[in-house]
Design an enzyme around this catalytic site. Structure first.
Site, PDB file in Angstrom:
ATOM      1  N   GLU A  33       0.712  -1.369  -0.064  1.00  0.00           N
ATOM      2  CA  GLU A  33       0.329   0.006   0.011  1.00  0.00           C
ATOM      3  C   GLU A  33       0.859   1.225   0.110  1.00  0.00           C
ATOM      4  O   GLU A  33       1.763   1.145   0.898  1.00  0.00           O
ATOM      5  CB  GLU A  33      -0.840   0.098   1.270  1.00  0.00           C
ATOM      6  N   THR A  40      -9.467   4.986   0.223  1.00  0.00           N
ATOM      7  CA  THR A  40     -10.662   6.360   0.199  1.00  0.00           C
ATOM      8  C   THR A  40     -11.632   6.145   1.079  1.00  0.00           C
ATOM      9  O   THR A  40     -12.096   7.134   1.655  1.00  0.00           O
ATOM     10  CB  THR A  40     -10.961   6.294  -1.519  1.00  0.00           C
ATOM     11  N   LYS A  50     -19.872  10.084   6.368  1.00  0.00           N
ATOM     12  CA  LYS A  50     -21.003   9.831   7.157  1.00  0.00           C
ATOM     13  C   LYS A  50     -20.909  10.286   8.537  1.00  0.00           C
ATOM     14  O   LYS A  50     -22.034  10.485   9.031  1.00  0.00           O
ATOM     15  CB  LYS A  50     -20.926   8.174   7.058  1.00  0.00           C
ATOM     16  N   GLY A 184     -22.760  17.180 -10.223  1.00  0.00           N
ATOM     17  CA  GLY A 184     -23.029  15.774 -10.095  1.00  0.00           C
ATOM     18  C   GLY A 184     -24.295  15.371  -9.358  1.00  0.00           C
ATOM     19  O   GLY A 184     -24.031  15.567  -7.987  1.00  0.00           O
ATOM     20  N   ILE A 188     -22.800  10.514  -4.304  1.00  0.00           N
ATOM     21  CA  ILE A 188     -21.915  11.552  -3.782  1.00  0.00           C
ATOM     22  C   ILE A 188     -22.306  12.977  -3.834  1.00  0.00           C
ATOM     23  O   ILE A 188     -22.251  13.794  -3.003  1.00  0.00           O
ATOM     24  CB  ILE A 188     -20.279  11.285  -4.425  1.00  0.00           C
ATOM     25  N   GLU A 207     -27.024  18.254 -12.371  1.00  0.00           N
ATOM     26  CA  GLU A 207     -26.943  17.002 -12.939  1.00  0.00           C
ATOM     27  C   GLU A 207     -27.072  16.899 -14.425  1.00  0.00           C
ATOM     28  O   GLU A 207     -28.357  17.477 -14.759  1.00  0.00           O
ATOM     29  CB  GLU A 207     -27.783  15.970 -12.309  1.00  0.00           C
ATOM     30  N   ASP A 318     -12.865  -0.879  -7.159  1.00  0.00           N
ATOM     31  CA  ASP A 318     -13.211  -0.020  -7.705  1.00  0.00           C
ATOM     32  C   ASP A 318     -12.615  -0.263  -9.324  1.00  0.00           C
ATOM     33  O   ASP A 318     -12.970   0.460 -10.486  1.00  0.00           O
ATOM     34  CB  ASP A 318     -12.792   1.404  -7.501  1.00  0.00           C
ATOM     35  N   ALA A 328     -17.947  -0.040  -1.276  1.00  0.00           N
ATOM     36  CA  ALA A 328     -17.110  -0.577  -0.254  1.00  0.00           C
ATOM     37  C   ALA A 328     -17.765  -2.066   0.033  1.00  0.00           C
ATOM     38  O   ALA A 328     -16.893  -2.983  -0.017  1.00  0.00           O
ATOM     39  CB  ALA A 328     -17.023   0.227   0.955  1.00  0.00           C
ATOM     40  N   HIS A 475     -44.722  -2.686  15.534  1.00  0.00           N
ATOM     41  CA  HIS A 475     -45.753  -1.405  15.196  1.00  0.00           C
ATOM     42  C   HIS A 475     -45.353  -0.653  16.753  1.00  0.00           C
ATOM     43  O   HIS A 475     -45.263  -1.061  17.839  1.00  0.00           O
ATOM     44  CB  HIS A 475     -47.092  -1.876  15.213  1.00  0.00           C
TER      45      HIS A 475
END
Length: 497
Positions: A33, A40, A50, A184, A188, A207, A318, A328, A475
């Site tokens: 790595e 990412t 998040k 976009g 994302i 967009e 990816d 992911a 419920h």
């Protein structure tokens, strides 16, 4: 030249999951790595974004408490350094957790840039010259390429980390902007538009396609667009950026609308979220006899094992073209598949139709399986039955007050009715006899990211509405709207008429 069983190039979600599973199966693993373990997702995408979206949800909650519930609360300010410190602490703890898991599993992590030197050999050049000379490794079982992706940029727009940013560096730009233009309308872009609006920015979302989330069900796009506009976000679909000129305090952008008119926007920040492109630079794929396709993806010759045209070289994450999803959690599944293949097992191939897709905006969207249009395209119009129920049709949906829907797409059986609602605005009606296999489930509303797992199992196990309808949903919850939708499709409609 050193030997090992498996060489993994890239330590993101796909790479490190491959390494962990392979090590658990008794294989000797080297993981190269050149940046940070976790990739990412952990450092610039899923986790930090998040974390910030959770903070945004708390900010929105203050406004809802005051405006809807009579709780006289107010937001004094957002302490940006404190907020980002909490975000960074969450990322750091996750990073240390992954690194610790690799260490405990016996995976040898080699910092540096890896390049293929043959079909079973890799050279790793240390990140800094002081760390030593390049080392070449050979793999007895195979090589896994998992080098991920980077944000795609637009010609003429050079990110500066402040006024023009990509999705990778948007979270780390200084302070909170007053105004943002997001280019976009995929997941994302929608998430960043939602985040900045919650933090008080004036947001315009552009967009090029005719709707947001163009790969999702059309009703999902309509519900999401309605929710974003209700929050004050300007949404321009079928639009494109004509020009963008940076100046001292921001960017002046010209957007061409679908009507052919030019709209000029002065914004403090322009955020590009126009997709991602695979990273293969420096890999020297040709040395192993590999080439990418015209889009830069490294396509497998055997999707059941994610093996390339060169036996023993596999690809995850990816770098894979569609039907892989660049998500992911899909990368985790791909890593498990490849590791078990290299260990001599015969794992089940990844079912990409059964991989959930989530957008963590406000409102959230969550889907699994086929959209209505895709189902009708595959099976024919007469072979599909659809049922849609608004979340506000159940008490907990009224409590949240954010709208939303549950939409289920299923196979039509021989006698499952001649007509059914096909959109979130249609009036649902009971299906006389049970529908067949569930093909797709689409949710929009609060917390639907936590509700999609049930639907993943339903689609993945080829369940029918009658299979689901026999199970009782609690419920009052949002999930009972899901249960009611299946009851109707099973011919046992209760509250839905």
């Amino acid at each position: 030249m050193d030997e090992t069983d498996v060489i993994v190039i890239g330590g993101g979600t796909g790479g490190y999951s491959t390494a962990l599973r392979a090590a658990a199966l008794g294989l000797e693993v080297v993981l190269a790595e050149r940046d940070l373990i976790g990739g990412t997702c952990l450092h610039r995408g899923c986790i930090p974004s998040k974390a910030m979206l959770h903070a945004a949800e708390l900010v929105d909650g203050i406004a809802e408490a005051r405006e809807r519930w009579g709780v006289k609360a107010s937001l004094d300010a957002v302490d940006w350094p404190a907020l980002t410190a909490t975000r960074d602490d969450i990322v750091d703890r996750n990073h240390r957790g992954v690194a610790g898991a690799l260490s405990r599993a016996g995976v040898r992590v080699v910092p540096g840039s890896a390049a293929l030197t043959g079909p079973r050999s890799v050279r790793v050049t240390p990140a800094a010259a002081a760390q030593g000379a390049p080392v070449e490794w050979t793999a007895r079982r195979g090589i896994v390429v998992a080098t991920g992706s980077r944000p795609r940029t637009l010609p003429g727009l050079t990110p500066d980390g402040r006024h023009i940013v990509t999705s990778d560096d948007a979270l780390f730009a200084p302070g909170l902007p007053v105004s943002v233009l997001v280019l976009g309308g995929g997941a994302i872009g929608v998430e960043y538009a939602s985040l900045h609006r919650s933090m008080g920015a004036r947001v315009t979302l552009v967009e090029a396609a005719d709707r947001l989330l163009p790969l999702e069900d059309a009703d999902v796009s309509r519900q999401l667009t309605r929710g974003l506009k209700r929050r004050g976000i300007e949404v321009l679909t079928g639009a494109r950026l004509e020009a963008a000129v940076p100046y001292e305090n921001g960017v002046r952008a010209t957007v061409l609308t679908p009507r052919g008119t030019a709209q000029t926007l002065d914004v403090e920040r322009l955020l590009m979220a126009v997709g991602r492109t695979p990273v293969t630079d420096g890999l020297d794929l040709a040395a192993a006899g590999l080439t990418t396709d015209e889009r830069g993806f490294l396509a497998p010759a055997d999707w059941s094992r994610l093996q390339t045209s060169v036996p023993g070289i596999h690809v995850v994450g990816d770098l894979l073209p569609p039907p892989s999803l660049g998500l992911a959690h899909a990368s985790f599944a791909e890593g498990l598949l490849v590791a078990e293949t290299l260990a001599g097992r015969t794992p089940r191939p990844v079912d990409y139709d059964a991989v959930p897709r989530v957008t963590y905006s406000s409102p959230q969207t969550a889907s699994v399986g086929l959209s209505e249009a895709a189902a009708r395209s595959r099976a024919g119009d007469d072979a599909v039955v659809v049922n849609t129920m608004p979340l506000t049709a159940v008490a907990k949906g009224m409590v949240h007050g954010q709208g939303g829907m549950v939409k289920v797409v299923a196979e039509r059986t021989a006698a499952s009715g001649a007509a059914e609602p096909s959109s979130a605005t249609a009036a649902p009606g009971p299906t006389p006899t049970p529908a067949g296999r569930v093909l797709g489930v689409h949710l929009v509303g609060p917390h639907v990211s936590e509700m999609i797992a049930e639907s993943q199992l339903i689609v993945g196990w080829d369940a029918e509405p009658a299979d689901v309808a026999q199970h009782i949903h609690p419920h009052p919850t949002l999930s009972e709207a899901v249960g009611e939708t299946y009851l109707t499709l099973a011919g046992r409609g209760l509250h839905q008429h």
